[in-house]
Design a protein around this motif. Sequence first.
Motif, short mmCIF file in Angstrom:
data_model
loop_
_atom_site.label_atom_id
_atom_site.label_comp_id
_atom_site.label_asym_id
_atom_site.label_seq_id
_atom_site.Cartn_x
_atom_site.Cartn_y
_atom_site.Cartn_z
N LEU A 27 14.01 12.23 10.67
CA LEU A 27 13.57 10.86 10.36
C LEU A 27 13.37 10.69 8.86
O LEU A 27 12.72 11.51 8.22
N ASP A 28 13.93 9.61 8.31
CA ASP A 28 13.56 9.19 6.96
C ASP A 28 12.52 8.07 7.14
O ASP A 28 12.85 6.96 7.56
N ALA A 29 11.26 8.39 6.85
CA ALA A 29 10.16 7.44 7.08
C ALA A 29 10.06 6.48 5.88
O ALA A 29 9.59 6.87 4.82
N GLY A 30 10.53 5.26 6.08
CA GLY A 30 10.64 4.28 4.99
C GLY A 30 12.02 4.47 4.36
O GLY A 30 12.13 4.99 3.26
N CYS A 31 13.07 4.05 5.11
CA CYS A 31 14.43 4.50 4.73
C CYS A 31 15.12 3.59 3.72
O CYS A 31 16.22 3.91 3.27
N GLY A 82 10.21 -1.32 11.52
CA GLY A 82 8.83 -1.19 11.96
C GLY A 82 8.01 -0.41 10.96
O GLY A 82 8.47 -0.08 9.86
N ASP A 83 6.78 -0.13 11.36
CA ASP A 83 5.82 0.54 10.50
C ASP A 83 5.84 2.04 10.76
O ASP A 83 5.58 2.50 11.88
N MET A 84 6.14 2.81 9.74
CA MET A 84 6.24 4.27 9.93
C MET A 84 4.92 4.88 10.38
O MET A 84 4.89 5.91 11.03
N TRP A 85 3.79 4.23 10.03
CA TRP A 85 2.49 4.80 10.42
C TRP A 85 2.26 4.62 11.91
O TRP A 85 1.48 5.36 12.51
N PHE A 117 9.79 9.65 0.94
CA PHE A 117 9.81 9.41 -0.50
C PHE A 117 8.92 8.18 -0.67
O PHE A 117 9.37 7.05 -0.61
N GLN A 118 7.60 8.44 -0.79
CA GLN A 118 6.65 7.34 -0.79
C GLN A 118 5.89 7.25 -2.11
O GLN A 118 6.49 6.91 -3.11
N ARG A 119 4.63 7.59 -2.13
CA ARG A 119 3.83 7.51 -3.37
C ARG A 119 2.70 8.52 -3.27
O ARG A 119 2.35 8.95 -2.15
N PRO A 176 15.44 4.49 -4.60
CA PRO A 176 16.34 5.34 -3.80
C PRO A 176 16.28 6.83 -4.13
O PRO A 176 16.04 7.22 -5.27
N THR A 177 16.53 7.64 -3.12
CA THR A 177 16.71 9.08 -3.31
C THR A 177 17.98 9.28 -4.16
O THR A 177 19.03 8.77 -3.81
N PRO A 178 17.89 10.06 -5.26
CA PRO A 178 19.11 10.27 -6.07
C PRO A 178 20.14 11.12 -5.32
O PRO A 178 19.79 11.89 -4.42
N ILE A 195 13.28 4.53 9.70
CA ILE A 195 12.42 3.38 10.02
C ILE A 195 12.11 2.68 8.72
O ILE A 195 11.91 3.33 7.69
N GLU A 196 12.13 1.35 8.75
CA GLU A 196 11.93 0.58 7.52
C GLU A 196 11.14 -0.68 7.85
O GLU A 196 11.46 -1.38 8.81
N TRP A 197 10.11 -0.96 7.06
CA TRP A 197 9.26 -2.12 7.34
C TRP A 197 9.92 -3.43 6.91
O TRP A 197 9.83 -4.44 7.60
N GLY A 211 0.82 -1.21 0.00
CA GLY A 211 0.00 0.00 0.00
C GLY A 211 0.85 1.25 0.00
O GLY A 211 0.36 2.35 -0.24
N ASP A 212 2.15 1.14 0.31
CA ASP A 212 3.05 2.30 0.29
C ASP A 212 4.02 2.10 -0.88
O ASP A 212 3.66 1.52 -1.87
N ALA A 213 5.22 2.59 -0.73
CA ALA A 213 6.13 2.50 -1.89
C ALA A 213 7.16 1.39 -1.69
O ALA A 213 7.61 1.17 -0.58
N PRO A 214 7.57 0.70 -2.77
CA PRO A 214 8.68 -0.24 -2.64
C PRO A 214 10.00 0.52 -2.68
O PRO A 214 10.01 1.75 -2.77
N LEU A 215 11.09 -0.23 -2.66
CA LEU A 215 12.40 0.43 -2.64
C LEU A 215 12.66 1.20 -3.94
O LEU A 215 12.58 0.64 -5.03
C1 LIG Z 1 10.68 4.79 -2.38
S1 LIG Z 1 11.54 3.92 -1.10
C2 LIG Z 1 12.46 5.24 -0.37
C3 LIG Z 1 13.71 4.75 0.35
C4 LIG Z 1 14.50 5.85 1.03
N1 LIG Z 1 13.67 6.71 1.83
C5 LIG Z 1 15.23 6.69 0.02
O1 LIG Z 1 14.72 7.77 -0.24
O2 LIG Z 1 16.26 6.28 -0.51
C6 LIG Z 1 10.22 3.63 0.09
C7 LIG Z 1 10.62 2.72 1.24
O3 LIG Z 1 9.58 2.77 2.22
C8 LIG Z 1 9.44 1.48 2.80
N2 LIG Z 1 8.11 1.37 3.37
C9 LIG Z 1 6.93 1.29 2.70
N3 LIG Z 1 5.91 1.24 3.58
C10 LIG Z 1 6.45 1.33 4.83
C11 LIG Z 1 5.89 1.37 6.14
N4 LIG Z 1 4.56 1.31 6.32
N5 LIG Z 1 6.74 1.48 7.18
C12 LIG Z 1 8.08 1.55 7.00
N6 LIG Z 1 8.66 1.51 5.77
C13 LIG Z 1 7.85 1.42 4.70
C14 LIG Z 1 9.67 0.53 1.62
O4 LIG Z 1 10.04 -0.77 2.08
C15 LIG Z 1 10.80 1.25 0.88
O5 LIG Z 1 12.05 0.82 1.33
#
Ligand SMILES: C[S@@+](CC[C@H](N)C(=O)[O-])C[C@H]1O[C@@H](n2cnc3c(N)ncnc32)[C@H](O)[C@@H]1O
Length: 244
Positions: A125-129, A172-175, A188-190, A103-105, A150-152, A97-101
């Motif tokens: 914090l980088d939420a979903g790092c 863990g879950d960023m939410w 950097f999600q969706r 990377p930030t350029p 934080i990274e799921w 439901g969120d974004a897959p990996l």
């Molecule tokens: C587009 S990548 C961005 C990675 C990193 N922030 C960067 O910019 O290089 C999104 C990341 O968020 C993680 N993610 C998605 N949903 C998540 C959640 N609910 N809690 C924690 N991480 C999550 C994904 O596994 C993925 O690694």
Amino acid sequence: MPLLRWPVPALLSWGLAWGLFLALRSAGLEALSAFVMAAALGLALAFLQLPRWRRLMVAAGFPLSLLISARSLDLPAWAWLIPLLLLALAYPRRSWGDAPLFPTPKNALQGLAELAPLPPQARILDAGCGLGHGLRELRRIYPQASIEGIEWSLLLAGAVRLLCPWARIRRGDMWAQDWQPFQMVYVFQRPESMERVWAKACQQLAPGAWLVSLDFEIQGQGALASIDLPRAHRLWVYRMPARA
Ligand SMILES: C[S@@+](CC[C@H](N)C(=O)[O-])C[C@H]1O[C@@H](n2cnc3c(N)ncnc32)[C@H](O)[C@@H]1O
């Protein structure tokens, strides 16, 4: 297609490309022409998707799976489980439901420190790092800050601990995480997640704290600034207002 919930469009597109390939082959077309036509169909379907990481996944799915199946003809059947297991670890069900990996350029955050100055030792914090690309860019810009992520995904969280030993990483879950202690949250999600990100930030971030989003705007909320970046990326910078 955009009406379908991700990853259904990807599965459908891969299935259609495979269907076309097999149909053309059984109609007697040679393998290369059938491949080109099926890959072109995958590419066309990819353009129905946004953002770009989804386009990439849709377009690459058919050629990659064909390559793997061609190369794995003499491997045991269970060998298929290895890439599937790695994919499930890197991209677990909850993150669908969120974004897959993705990377930030490099240098994407250049200019951020002037727009959003932070005191030394501020917590960011980088939420979903993911694999730490965002963490590294944040550290480049704010070398004295305390950088956290934080990274799921279990696999990615383990890898990022090794890759960024100077950052504090939670699996863990960023939410579910409390964002209150942070002076800046970077996401950097969706596109579909941004409303939820904003609601969480309004609830938990202190007035004056920063919310920074790569590529995805929060509709209806005035950004303090947006910075155009190379290769059509854009950084959106928000400052949390006083609480109502
Ligand atoms: C587009 S990548 C961005 C990675 C990193 N922030 C960067 O910019 O290089 C999104 C990341 O968020 C993680 N993610 C998605 N949903 C998540 C959640 N609910 N809690 C924690 N991480 C999550 C994904 O596994 C993925 O690694």
